[in-house]
Design an enzyme around this catalytic site. Structure first.
Site, PDB file in Angstrom:
ATOM      1  N   TYR A   1       9.574   6.906   4.736  1.00  0.00           N
ATOM      2  CA  TYR A   1      10.201   6.253   5.584  1.00  0.00           C
ATOM      3  C   TYR A   1      10.433   6.402   6.896  1.00  0.00           C
ATOM      4  O   TYR A   1      10.023   4.929   7.747  1.00  0.00           O
ATOM      5  CB  TYR A   1      12.042   6.522   4.597  1.00  0.00           C
ATOM      6  CG  TYR A   1      12.841   4.915   4.198  1.00  0.00           C
ATOM      7  CD1 TYR A   1      13.977   4.608   4.683  1.00  0.00           C
ATOM      8  CD2 TYR A   1      12.330   4.934   3.191  1.00  0.00           C
ATOM      9  CE1 TYR A   1      14.762   3.625   3.965  1.00  0.00           C
ATOM     10  CE2 TYR A   1      12.691   3.526   1.987  1.00  0.00           C
ATOM     11  CZ  TYR A   1      14.053   3.030   3.003  1.00  0.00           C
ATOM     12  OH  TYR A   1      14.988   2.124   2.240  1.00  0.00           O
TER      13      TYR A   1
ATOM     14  N   GLU B   1       5.947   0.345  11.682  1.00  0.00           N
ATOM     15  CA  GLU B   1       6.686  -1.282  11.690  1.00  0.00           C
ATOM     16  C   GLU B   1       7.285  -1.592  13.046  1.00  0.00           C
ATOM     17  O   GLU B   1       5.967  -2.656  13.559  1.00  0.00           O
ATOM     18  CB  GLU B   1       7.119  -1.545  10.545  1.00  0.00           C
ATOM     19  CG  GLU B   1       6.696  -1.726   9.057  1.00  0.00           C
ATOM     20  CD  GLU B   1       8.229  -1.857   8.744  1.00  0.00           C
ATOM     21  OE1 GLU B   1       9.174  -1.886   8.659  1.00  0.00           O
ATOM     22  OE2 GLU B   1       7.798  -1.144   7.031  1.00  0.00           O
TER      23      GLU B   1
END
Lengths: 294, 301
Positions: A216, A223
């Site tokens: 995660y 990102e």
């Protein structure tokens, strides 16, 4: 409370009943008579019934996905379709994983690996939009809104950032999130496949609820760095932006929008992360009760 | 010498099952939790069931002579009137700030200037009229079924109304605003549509108010009255929403502004959800409900 009190006071009615019957009611309430279970609902009986109904189906929760399906679940046709879908998606992301490894071995470096898996990445990540449909139709018990949000954020990064801003495609941050997505999706889709076939190896379940600890944050970092790298180019070219004046009296600045997206990670990421932590406790917490392979 | 049968009621907390209160035949023990004022109490027969209504009567509930109720705290409550007044005053004030081009919104050379397009002045009058009407209706016309709603709703609702008002007002009052393509014809048609629907919406609110005597919460089927604007009741269950949609379509046409179209669309989706719910509860409550009626759009939706 005052209103309820008044209602009850007013409801005190005089009911003509025989003396023995009245006596049995009074003793039932006071607990003196143990024979009154069938005739009069006593307080203990009601509480026992309520708590039995309210207990969560903990034994069911571990078998299927933790969303806890109490309903019947998808029919045979839908199950067959979902198994095929999940197998295809697992295979697709394996193709991407193998593609990354082969490209790395061929080039000898981590840079620019995006180009070697660009097409399958776009195809299989976009294909995940079907999952929103699955929820909407009801063959998957997740929330349409939540699934929609998750899928669209992935699609946004794939198309509206990485594909649209060519200059970021050679950035290392792209490899960071693509790797995180690949490992996550391979585990997730095989988890769903095995669950549907009612033969889920504990290893897969464990991996799904443990790997996220690293994947995660890794994915989010990749990102955010990618969006950040896209900012100057979006601003320079006025990408996807509309300025005044125009006949629809509307304007949109994509550069500012990307900044807002980055800022939105701050409240959203911790919520999603800790949701997974809680799910992990629920799903893996009962390991003492179950054997390794089901 | 007929014996008397009394009810005994025990109230438990829905989550912890603690005994909160016990109501005996004569001696009523005082409820020891004063912060849980009546508006935030939810009393139900099943911990996960629906709340009982204020009008429910113990005699008619499916309990024996001993009843157990479950209590749930609904959280801080706020009155509907307060919420409505706050959420409608915001757009009124905010739009005017953009109209008068208060500093720090547009470039400094435009501060306190006025638009050269007369449609911008017209739009300001219509928008302000719309929210003034809503405020006055909240104070003098509407009769609310529920007194209160959860406190967090005021933040959600105000964000929606105030946010959209600012977004729309920014573009309509912008120095680079472009008036409607078809000019005067378009604006005139839009204004007629807007006024027609405002009068219609008001007529429906009055008709609904007259269905319900003051202080009561009775529900009756609304029917067309002598006022022609209420004749739409023949085809629609919630014509107030129909007219509201019409008003905002008129305003969209008048300003030819995409944010206004978005606001109209989002409002329409929300009102459709409400209209469908209302229509369903009408059908459930009244056996003889007119079959020709649709929830919000005649024959369509």
């Amino acid at each position: 409370m005052a209103a309820t009190r008044q209602k009850i006071k007013r409801r005190r009615r005089r009911i003509k009943t025989s003396l023995p019957a009245a006596a049995s009611i009074v003793s039932c309430v006071s607990g003196a008579d143990s024979r009154c279970q069938s005739e009069h609902r006593n307080i203990e009986g009601i509480i026992v019934d309520m708590s039995a109904a309210a207990a969560p189906g903990t034994s069911k929760g571990a078998h299927s996905d933790v969303t806890g399906r109490r309903k019947k679940g998808p029919g045979a046709l839908a199950t067959a379709y979902l198994v095929i879908y999940n197998v295809v998606m697992t295979a697709g992301w394996l193709v991407i994983a193998v593609g990354l490894v082969r490209a790395y071995l061929a080039r000898g470096s981590y840079h620019g690996l995006y180009y070697s898996i660009e097409k399958p990445l776009k195809f299989f990540q976009t294909g995940a939009v079907l999952e929103i449909l699955h929820c909407a139709v009801g063959i998957v018990p997740s929330s349409v809104v939540l699934t929609g949000f998750q899928v669209m954020s992935r699609v946004f990064l794939t198309w509206a950032v990485t594909h649209s801003v060519k200059e970021v495609q050679s950035e290392d941050s792209v490899l960071l999130f693509v790797t995180a997505w690949t490992v996550t999706e391979i585990i997730r889709y095989s988890f769903y496949t095995f669950s549907l076939l009612n033969h889920l190896p504990y290893l897969i379940k464990w991996a799904r609820y443990t790997f996220f600890f690293v994947l995660y944050p890794m994915g989010v970092t990749g990102e955010l760095l990618t969006i950040y790298a896209a900012l100057p180019h979006a601003q320079k070219t006025g990408l996807y932006s509309v300025t005044l004046p125009n006949k629809y009296n509307f304007s949109f600045d994509y550069h500012s929008f990307l900044i807002i997206v980055m800022v939105s990670y701050i409240p959203l990421f911790p919520q999603l992360y800790f949701h997974m932590v809680r799910q992990r406790k629920k799903v893996l917490g009962h390991t003492e009760d179950y054997s390794k392979v089901e | 010498r007929s014996p008397v049968v009394f009810f005994e009621v025990e109230i438990l907390d829905a989550k912890t099952k603690d005994k909160l209160c016990f109501l005996d035949k004569v001696r009523v023990n005082l409820f020891p939790y004063p912060q849980w004022y009546p508006a935030r109490q939810s009393i139900r027969l099943d911990p996960k069931g629906k709340s009982l209504k204020d009008e429910d009567v113990l005699q008619h509930l499916p309990v024996g002579t001993t009843a157990t109720f479950y209590f749930r705290d609904l959280g801080s409550q706020i009155s509907w009137v307060t919420v409505f007044l706050t959420e409608y005053t915001g757009p009124l004030v905010i739009y005017l700030m953009f109209y008068f081009r208060v500093p720090f919104i547009y470039a400094p050379k435009y501060d306190f200037t006025t638009s050269k397009h007369w449609v911008v002045h017209l739009a300001c009058m219509c928008h302000s009229f719309h929210y003034m009407k809503r405020l006055l209706e909240t104070l003098f016309v509407h009769r609310f079924s529920h007194g209160t709603m959860p406190l967090r709703n005021i933040f959600k609702n105000c964000t929606y109304y105030w946010g959209f008002a600012a977004w729309m007002a920014y573009y309509i009052n912008h120095p680079l605003y472009t008036p409607p393509i078809y000019g005067e014809q378009q604006i005139r048609l839009a204004l007629i549509l807007f006024l027609f629907c405002q009068i219609g919406n008001f007529s429906i609110h009055i008709a609904l108010r007259n269905l319900r005597p003051p202080g009561s919460k009775t529900r009756k089927i609304p029917y067309p009255t002598k006022n022609p604007f209420t004749w739409i009741f023949l085809l629609v269950s919630c014509p107030n929403y129909t007219y509201e949609l019409g008003s905002w379509l008129g305003f969209t046409l008048m300003t030819q502004c995409l944010p206004v179209a978005f606001f109209t669309l989002v409002g329409f989706i929300q009102m459709t959800v409400w209209a469908k719910g209302k229509h369903r509860s009408y059908l459930k409550e009244f056996r003889d409900y007119p079959p020709l009626r649709s929830p919000i759009l005649p024959f369509i939706l």
